[in-house]
Design a protein around this motif. Structure first.
Motif, short mmCIF file in Angstrom:
data_model
loop_
_atom_site.label_atom_id
_atom_site.label_comp_id
_atom_site.label_asym_id
_atom_site.label_seq_id
_atom_site.Cartn_x
_atom_site.Cartn_y
_atom_site.Cartn_z
N TYR A 84 -9.26 -3.97 -15.72
CA TYR A 84 -10.18 -4.68 -14.84
C TYR A 84 -11.61 -4.20 -15.09
O TYR A 84 -11.83 -3.05 -15.48
N GLU A 86 -14.28 -2.51 -14.18
CA GLU A 86 -14.66 -1.54 -13.16
C GLU A 86 -16.17 -1.50 -12.91
O GLU A 86 -16.61 -1.16 -11.81
N GLY A 87 -16.97 -1.81 -13.92
CA GLY A 87 -18.41 -1.69 -13.78
C GLY A 87 -19.10 -2.91 -13.21
O GLY A 87 -20.33 -2.94 -13.12
N PHE A 132 -19.30 -1.86 -6.46
CA PHE A 132 -18.69 -1.93 -7.78
C PHE A 132 -17.17 -1.86 -7.64
O PHE A 132 -16.65 -1.11 -6.79
N LEU A 133 -16.47 -2.62 -8.46
CA LEU A 133 -15.02 -2.66 -8.37
C LEU A 133 -14.42 -1.27 -8.49
O LEU A 133 -13.46 -0.92 -7.79
N GLY A 134 -14.99 -0.45 -9.36
CA GLY A 134 -14.45 0.89 -9.59
C GLY A 134 -14.59 1.84 -8.43
O GLY A 134 -13.98 2.92 -8.45
N THR A 135 -15.36 1.48 -7.39
CA THR A 135 -15.53 2.35 -6.23
C THR A 135 -14.59 2.00 -5.08
O THR A 135 -14.60 2.68 -4.06
N ARG A 141 -9.40 -3.31 -3.71
CA ARG A 141 -9.35 -3.88 -5.06
C ARG A 141 -8.34 -5.04 -5.12
O ARG A 141 -8.62 -6.07 -5.71
#
Length: 250
Positions: A84, A86-87, A132-135, A141
């Motif tokens: 996915y 992430e950024g 951000f998705l990664g957080t 998510r």
């Protein structure tokens, strides 16, 4: 014929001859022990894996006759896991769901923005749009990825364990959303582990050993004798307001 239909699917991997159909406006829950081929079947139905034998039909045409963009406009797919972005911001991730509608140049139109806003709203992720998705947590998510699938406004939705990582409140919201989507005419196929969640669907199918061994309305499939043969003698089933409630004895 309207619908998404698998006929005689044999291979890859665990599938040994599967016939299954999802009709517009219905929610079909797919249960089964680990290793029975549920995730593989979803990937075949999504066009990501080609079966060794058999064929998938989408609205009367072979699935392989569709190009990738026309197929993605009709079929939304939420895998169990995968790579996915992430950024990217949440809003950017959800906007990716509109790519099949935007053509070669990716020009966004009003209907694209409206679809993204709707998807963010119904999944409860609008407040996360600048994160951000990664957080995000696992549950956050999961809801964002569901929003990305919904942003395409597909006619059929394939979901592999959509309630994974969600707390009880958000599980209930997602399950209510699936029911609501079916009322809007969307055909929904969801892989689930919890028979009590599956009991909320219109129909239940059970996959074991690469074959569908039971299919029908929840009260006809989720019986105590059948579930005990599948999961063990500790399983009990009680009907509450006509709906099966599954629990473990002791």
């Amino acid at each position: 014929m309207k619908g998404l239909e698998a006929k005689g699917i044999r291979g890859p991997f665990a599938l040994l001859g599967v016939d299954l159909a999802v009709r517009p406006g219905e929610w079909l829950a797919l249960l089964g022990p680990n290793g029975s081929g549920k995730s593989t079947l979803l990937r075949v139905l999504a066009g990501l894996l080609r079966p060794g034998e058999g064929r998938v039909w989408l609205e009367g045409k072979p699935l392989r006759a569709y190009g990738s963009y026309p197929r993605a406009r009709l079929l939304g797919y939420l895998p169990q896991n995968g790579p996915y972005p992430e950024g990217l911001l949440v809003e950017e991730v959800v906007r990716l769901g509109r790519l099949p509608h935007q053509g070669l140049w990716g020009r966004e139109r009003r209907e694209d923005w409206e679809a993204v806003e709707w998807a963010l709203e119904v999944t409860g992720t609008a407040a996360l749009r600048q994160r951000f998705l990664g957080t995000l947590s696992g549950g956050e998510r999961q809801r964002v990825l569901l929003a990305r699938a919904l942003a395409a406004r597909p006619r059929y939705l394939l979901l592999d364990e959509p309630t994974t990582f969600l707390d009880l409140e958000h599980q209930a919201e997602v399950l209510a959303l699936l029911r609501g989507l079916s009322r809007m005419g969307v055909g929904v196929l969801s892989v689930l582990h919890d028979p009590n969640q599956a009991a909320l669907a219109h129909r239940v199918a059970v996959l074991k050993g690469g074959r569908v061994i039971a299919e029908g309305e929840p009260q006809a499939v989720l019986t105590e004798p059948f579930l005990r043969s599948l999961y063990g003698p500790q399983v009990r089933v009680r009907l509450i307001e006509g709906r099966p409630h599954v629990y473990l004895d002791g």
